[in-house]
Design a protein around this motif. Sequence first.
Motif, PDB file in Angstrom:
ATOM      1  N   ASN A 116      -0.120  -0.689   3.819  1.00 53.69           N
ATOM      2  CA  ASN A 116       0.700   0.011   4.812  1.00 53.69           C
ATOM      3  C   ASN A 116       1.449   1.183   4.185  1.00 53.69           C
ATOM      4  OD1 ASN A 116      -0.107  -2.027   6.529  1.00 53.69           O
ATOM      5  ND2 ASN A 116       1.811  -3.156   6.380  1.00 53.69           N
ATOM      6  N   GLY A 117       2.028   0.943   3.000  1.00 53.80           N
ATOM      7  CA  GLY A 117       2.775   1.997   2.320  1.00 53.80           C
ATOM      8  C   GLY A 117       1.888   3.136   1.863  1.00 53.80           C
ATOM      9  N   ILE A 119      -0.934   4.124   3.264  1.00 50.52           N
ATOM     10  CA  ILE A 119      -1.301   4.903   4.452  1.00 50.52           C
ATOM     11  C   ILE A 119      -0.124   5.775   4.895  1.00 50.52           C
ATOM     12  CG2 ILE A 119      -1.869   4.730   6.903  1.00 50.52           C
ATOM     13  CD1 ILE A 119      -3.473   2.173   6.192  1.00 50.52           C
ATOM     14  N   LYS A 120       1.061   5.182   4.953  1.00 56.83           N
ATOM     15  CA  LYS A 120       2.246   5.896   5.447  1.00 56.83           C
ATOM     16  C   LYS A 120       2.598   7.091   4.556  1.00 56.83           C
ATOM     17  CE  LYS A 120       7.189   5.209   6.406  1.00 56.83           C
ATOM     18  NZ  LYS A 120       7.217   5.864   7.727  1.00 56.83           N
ATOM     19  N   TYR A 121       2.558   6.891   3.203  1.00 56.76           N
ATOM     20  CA  TYR A 121       3.009   7.931   2.283  1.00 56.76           C
ATOM     21  C   TYR A 121       1.861   8.689   1.605  1.00 56.76           C
ATOM     22  CZ  TYR A 121       7.689   6.100   2.952  1.00 56.76           C
ATOM     23  OH  TYR A 121       8.896   5.708   3.505  1.00 56.76           O
ATOM     24  N   ASP A 122       0.629   8.433   2.048  1.00 57.22           N
ATOM     25  CA  ASP A 122      -0.541   9.172   1.579  1.00 57.22           C
ATOM     26  C   ASP A 122      -0.754   9.017   0.066  1.00 57.22           C
ATOM     27  OD1 ASP A 122      -2.802  10.697   1.887  1.00 57.22           O
ATOM     28  OD2 ASP A 122      -1.753  12.629   1.840  1.00 57.22           O
ATOM     29  N   VAL A 129       3.453   2.381  -4.324  1.00 54.57           N
ATOM     30  CA  VAL A 129       4.075   1.541  -3.296  1.00 54.57           C
ATOM     31  C   VAL A 129       4.593   0.240  -3.905  1.00 54.57           C
ATOM     32  CG1 VAL A 129       3.717   0.297  -1.133  1.00 54.57           C
ATOM     33  CG2 VAL A 129       2.573   2.502  -1.519  1.00 54.57           C
ATOM     34  N   SER A 133       8.310  -1.650  -3.818  1.00 48.16           N
ATOM     35  CA  SER A 133       8.406  -2.782  -2.891  1.00 48.16           C
ATOM     36  C   SER A 133       8.515  -4.115  -3.617  1.00 48.16           C
ATOM     37  CB  SER A 133       7.198  -2.804  -1.951  1.00 48.16           C
ATOM     38  OG  SER A 133       6.012  -3.101  -2.656  1.00 48.16           O
TER      39      SER A 133
END
Length: 390
Positions: A116-117, A119-122, A129, A133
């Motif tokens: 998820n991270g 994808i979100k932050y490319d 990530v 996390s």
Amino acid sequence: MRFLTAGESHGPELTAIIEGVPSQLPLTEEKINVHLARRQKGYGRGRRMQIEKDQVRITSGVRHGKTTGAPITLHVENKDWKHWVKIMGSAPLTEEEEKEVKRKITRPRPGHADLNGAIKYDHRDMRNVLERSSARETTVRVAVGAVAQELLNYFGIEVCGHVLEIGNIKSSQPEYSSISELKERSEASEVRCLDEEAGEKMKQAIDEAKENGDSIGGVVEVVAVNLPVGLGSHVHYDRKLDGKIARGVMSINAFKGVEIGIGFEAARLPGSLVHDEILHDEEQGYYRRTNRLGGFEGGMTNGMPVVVHGAMKPIPTLYKPLQSVDIESKEPFSASIERSDSCAVPAAAVVCEAAVAWELADAFLEKFGADTINDIDANLRAYTEKVRNF
């Protein structure tokens, strides 16, 4: 009060800045280090705890053992950093150095923030990530919570976390005569459980999980005593203190549920077995016959002990990894393995304790002032007298 944390699991250090701590509060690095050491203990911890010996450095906001009212900066060094300088350093790498850095992660681990991270932050390298996390960040959250506890302790308010369940092993209903006894008995247990028989079974369950390359979660309880009536407010949703505590607990890595008092059990009982009858005598003033609502009514403390339960899922990094998909090739693979614990529930009790303590301390200052300890003390004394005579 408010705080901000920064740092990565294998970076040079973890940092926190706290704003809003009143002046003249006694505070030393040693007091905070006690709580950092507690977080590192517990049956089922991994090899990282053998590498790190967490110690805090205070670099602002405290002078000669007392807070000044200015922002407090806390630093905790990562001893493992020396092995990760090229992998985690901030300086750009040469082409040759990039070839040497082989720990690029393209296989997300189920249950983590990796995919998820990314994808979100490319990010094509998911280490960007997982390093942030990581539950390693809870180190400075415990340090921040330790500062909150020093404030609460100054006014006679005490907080303690312990373990109720690990895996499918449940402790009997804990019985103790005082918060001091609760602290002493939980600290004496390798799994922070007051029930010695259940504690031994919990250790066996942790051993079995480790042998199977698996992990197990559990339930922790945090108890706070000697709180005044009226912390929090009923007037708006975001001022309800039990709501703030629930948010704080749910923000801890791997926590998936929160209960106040009897929590979900209240949905299964009639109202006559849920609500706490109100009594009064000259010595105590108003008090409750029972404490099923965990010290809260209408989003405010009612003078009874605050009781919070937090449910922690099993740690998702497994030595017998689950299937995942490589984000570059899209081929199925077994998820990558990072060094991990088979069970971190005993440590999570300390983290949960810190999260609850922070919210209680913040609400306490909102009620009684935040500039200097002496003014807060005078406000508390006047309010306590009003409550006694209400």
